[in-house]
Design an enzyme around this catalytic site. Structure first.
Site, PDB file in Angstrom:
ATOM      1  N   ASP A   1       0.829  -1.200   0.000  1.00  0.00           N
ATOM      2  CA  ASP A   1       0.000   0.000   0.000  1.00  0.00           C
ATOM      3  C   ASP A   1       0.867   1.254   0.000  1.00  0.00           C
ATOM      4  O   ASP A   1       1.759   1.415   0.839  1.00  0.00           O
ATOM      5  CB  ASP A   1      -0.928   0.008   1.220  1.00  0.00           C
ATOM      6  CG  ASP A   1      -1.963   1.102   1.133  1.00  0.00           C
ATOM      7  OD1 ASP A   1      -1.668   2.223   1.568  1.00  0.00           O
ATOM      8  OD2 ASP A   1      -3.064   0.839   0.596  1.00  0.00           O
TER       9      ASP A   1
ATOM     10  N   THR B   1      -5.736  10.613  -1.063  1.00  0.00           N
ATOM     11  CA  THR B   1      -5.276   9.959   0.157  1.00  0.00           C
ATOM     12  C   THR B   1      -4.294  10.877   0.880  1.00  0.00           C
ATOM     13  O   THR B   1      -3.688  11.777   0.285  1.00  0.00           O
ATOM     14  CB  THR B   1      -4.568   8.634  -0.158  1.00  0.00           C
ATOM     15  OG1 THR B   1      -3.366   8.909  -0.891  1.00  0.00           O
ATOM     16  CG2 THR B   1      -5.465   7.705  -0.968  1.00  0.00           C
TER      17      THR B   1
ATOM     18  N   LYS C   1     -12.640   0.837  -1.089  1.00  0.00           N
ATOM     19  CA  LYS C   1     -11.724  -0.283  -1.271  1.00  0.00           C
ATOM     20  C   LYS C   1     -12.293  -1.577  -0.698  1.00  0.00           C
ATOM     21  O   LYS C   1     -11.854  -2.671  -1.085  1.00  0.00           O
ATOM     22  CB  LYS C   1     -10.355   0.028  -0.655  1.00  0.00           C
ATOM     23  CG  LYS C   1      -9.484   0.931  -1.542  1.00  0.00           C
ATOM     24  CD  LYS C   1      -8.091   1.060  -0.990  1.00  0.00           C
ATOM     25  CE  LYS C   1      -7.189   1.886  -1.903  1.00  0.00           C
ATOM     26  NZ  LYS C   1      -6.817   1.184  -3.140  1.00  0.00           N
TER      27      LYS C   1
ATOM     28  N   CYS D   1      -7.899  10.243  -6.130  1.00  0.00           N
ATOM     29  CA  CYS D   1      -7.708   8.829  -5.806  1.00  0.00           C
ATOM     30  C   CYS D   1      -8.548   8.066  -6.813  1.00  0.00           C
ATOM     31  O   CYS D   1      -9.713   8.424  -7.046  1.00  0.00           O
ATOM     32  CB  CYS D   1      -8.134   8.509  -4.375  1.00  0.00           C
ATOM     33  SG  CYS D   1      -8.128   6.743  -4.002  1.00  0.00           S
TER      34      CYS D   1
ATOM     35  N   THR E   1      -0.012   4.488   0.474  1.00  0.00           N
ATOM     36  CA  THR E   1      -0.276   5.456   1.544  1.00  0.00           C
ATOM     37  C   THR E   1       0.351   5.009   2.859  1.00  0.00           C
ATOM     38  O   THR E   1       0.922   5.825   3.599  1.00  0.00           O
ATOM     39  CB  THR E   1      -1.797   5.641   1.715  1.00  0.00           C
ATOM     40  OG1 THR E   1      -2.329   6.184   0.508  1.00  0.00           O
ATOM     41  CG2 THR E   1      -2.108   6.580   2.862  1.00  0.00           C
TER      42      THR E   1
ATOM     43  N   ASN F   1      -3.210   7.318  -8.185  1.00  0.00           N
ATOM     44  CA  ASN F   1      -2.606   8.629  -7.950  1.00  0.00           C
ATOM     45  C   ASN F   1      -1.426   8.541  -6.987  1.00  0.00           C
ATOM     46  O   ASN F   1      -0.357   9.099  -7.255  1.00  0.00           O
ATOM     47  CB  ASN F   1      -3.661   9.594  -7.387  1.00  0.00           C
ATOM     48  CG  ASN F   1      -4.695   9.996  -8.414  1.00  0.00           C
ATOM     49  OD1 ASN F   1      -4.548  11.003  -9.100  1.00  0.00           O
ATOM     50  ND2 ASN F   1      -5.756   9.218  -8.521  1.00  0.00           N
TER      51      ASN F   1
ATOM     52  N   ALA G   1       0.556   6.143  -6.276  1.00  0.00           N
ATOM     53  CA  ALA G   1       1.728   5.451  -6.827  1.00  0.00           C
ATOM     54  C   ALA G   1       2.639   6.397  -7.589  1.00  0.00           C
ATOM     55  O   ALA G   1       3.832   6.108  -7.779  1.00  0.00           O
ATOM     56  CB  ALA G   1       1.273   4.315  -7.732  1.00  0.00           C
TER      57      ALA G   1
END
Length: 486
Positions: free
Chosen positions: A292, A371, A413, A444, A294, A328, A330
């Site tokens: 992940d 995020t 999610k 996001c 974030t 976004n 990433a």
């Protein structure tokens, strides 16, 4: 229209050797000579590759082995980003349609080149003599390209039950075993004289080994075409007109999975297509195990850099021309990996900022729903600032609700698109409106599943514009793909 002095389009050619090592090398040599003779050395790269192929030339099992051998080499050339396949083997052209249906690369048709040469250089030839193996003859390969009523294909008659051509090529003292004079040439001359007795106008090789020794056969009763030279000249002469492999878009998927599917739908929706074949070829590497982003940016989660890079390399190895990452957050890692890739990543944040600046020339501030990792990394803030735009973000309390809408137990999610996640994201939206935002980025890739992009009538009476970066990315990728077709 390009000028006559414009440089030729660059092409890379992969020559499949090994099916007849000597004859394949002959085609390679003649292609290089033809390229040099046309001053094309700066616009053509030629790669020759062969491995031992020991299959029998006529058995059914060996034909399957040959198909798989050729397909594996084509696949290897795909991974090396070769543009065009050169296949110097008549027998392999009996299953050319099967190969073409299962590769993205165009294969230059040896038989089409030969048919064009005959029609242009021997316009009065009608009876075509062919020096071929039994397999090629039984497959009626030459009859497909020299069809009745315009042509008649003639083969040498058996001599004491023997196919003289096959014996000359495949025999114990044959050309395939390196015997380029003596007995094999005598057998071929005998077969050619039999064709002449059948009153053929022209003799064509049906084996590249026959073309290999064409000049050594001397004067024959009917003209013998060097099909290897014809094939090489056809490729070189067609350099600027040969099709290249179709554009392929690589997609880093799984970040997250639903957003990947949403992005693919947007690619399809934005592609002008009248049929299935008009759509863009996609290679999606769906890898939800990428750590992940974030959690890494704002906490102590695993660094996703290697996983993102490994996924991009798989796309690169799979022949992708371009990479899209429908995530976004990433994009905080894109600068780390782009320099080690041979193909570009389309930066979703950059194209989004460009699109906003183009559409709203007087705009000064842009709201961002994203995020905490995306906001904390500053990636959007830098892109917007580069285009003269200030970034507005929700208050800390409202940002927590954005995170809950995305990651919470009732978040998107987790598969939810109604209920608490909607309440949370609308509250954050209201917060940005109160700060004066008129354009808001859904930063996001899950958020467009909660809020449709485009004009948005706010409950306070104002009209907002919600910008979906995934949609912008899809449109830019489609534009790149379209540009490669023209």
């Amino acid at each position: 229209m390009p000028s006559s002095t414009a440089p030729a389009a660059r092409r890379s050619y992969g020559v499949i050797g090994g099916l007849g090592p000597l004859a394949s090398a002959d085609v390679f040599f003649k292609l290089m000579r033809s390229i040099a003779g046309r001053n094309m050395a700066d616009s053509a790269d030629v790669v020759f590759e062969q491995h031992p192929f020991k299959g029998n030339h006529s058995s059914t099992s060996a034909t399957t082995e040959r198909k798989l051998y050729v397909f594996d080499l084509i696949r290897a050339f795909e991974q090396r980003h070769i543009d065009v396949i050169v296949l110097p083997c008549f027998l392999s052209h009996t299953f050319l349609d099967e190969l073409s249906a299962n590769t993205t690369l165009p294969i230059v048709d040896l038989m089409a080149a030969l048919a064009l040469h005959v029609r242009s250089q021997y316009p009065h030839a009608r009876r075509i003599g062919v020096l071929a193996s039994d397999f090629t003859r039984e497959a009626r390969l030459f009859e497909r390209y020299f069809a009745a009523p315009g042509f008649e294909v003639v083969y040498p008659r058996p001599h004491e039950g023997r196919n003289l051509v096959s014996e000359a090529v495949y025999g114990e003292q044959g050309i395939k075993r390196g015997q380029l004079d003596g007995a094999p040439l005598a057998l071929l001359r005998q077969a050619a004289h039999d064709l002449a007795a059948q009153q053929v106008d022209l003799i064509l090789p049906g084996l590249t080994e026959v073309a290999l020794v064409a000049h050594a056969l001397g004067t024959l009763p009917a003209p013998l075409v060097d099909s290897n030279q014809v094939y090489a000249d056809h490729i070189a002469a067609s350099h600027d007109h040969l099709a290249t492999r179709p554009f392929k878009l690589g997609v880093v998927g799984g970040v997250g999975p639903a957003a990947t599917v949403d992005f693919m739908q947007k690619i399809v929706r934005n592609t002008p297509a009248a049929r299935d074949q008009d759509h863009i070829k996609l290679h999606v590497e769906q890898n939800p195990q990428i750590p992940d982003r974030t959690e890494n940016l704002v906490g102590d989660g695993l660094d996703p850099t290697i996983a993102l890079y490994a996924t991009c390399k798989k796309l690169e190895d799979g022949g992708a021309d371009l990479i899209a990452i429908p995530c976004n957050t990433a994009h905080a890692y894109v600068e780390r990996i782009q320099g080690s890739l041979a193909i570009p990543i389309v930066n979703m944040l950059t194209v989004t900022a460009e699109a906003i600046r183009t559409r709203f020339a007087q705009l000064t501030r842009v709201g961002l729903l994203a995020t905490s990792g995306t906001i904390g990394s500053g990636v959007y803030q830098r892109e917007l600032a580069a285009h003269g735009l200030a970034q507005l973000v929700p208050s800390p309390a409202m940002q927590q609700r954005v995170m809950n809408a995305i990651y919470g137990p009732q978040g998107v999610k987790a598969g939810f698109t109604q209920g608490q996640c909607q309440d949370d994201i609308r509250a954050a939206l209201d917060d940005l409106v109160q700060q004066g935002a008129e354009v808001i980025i859904l930063g996001c890739t899950e958020l467009p599943l909660l809020l449709p992009s485009g004009p948005w009538a706010h409950q306070g009476g104002s009209t907002l514009t919600l910008v979906d970066p995934t949609e912008t990315l899809a449109r830019r990728c489609v534009a790149y793909a379209s540009a490669t077709r023209h």
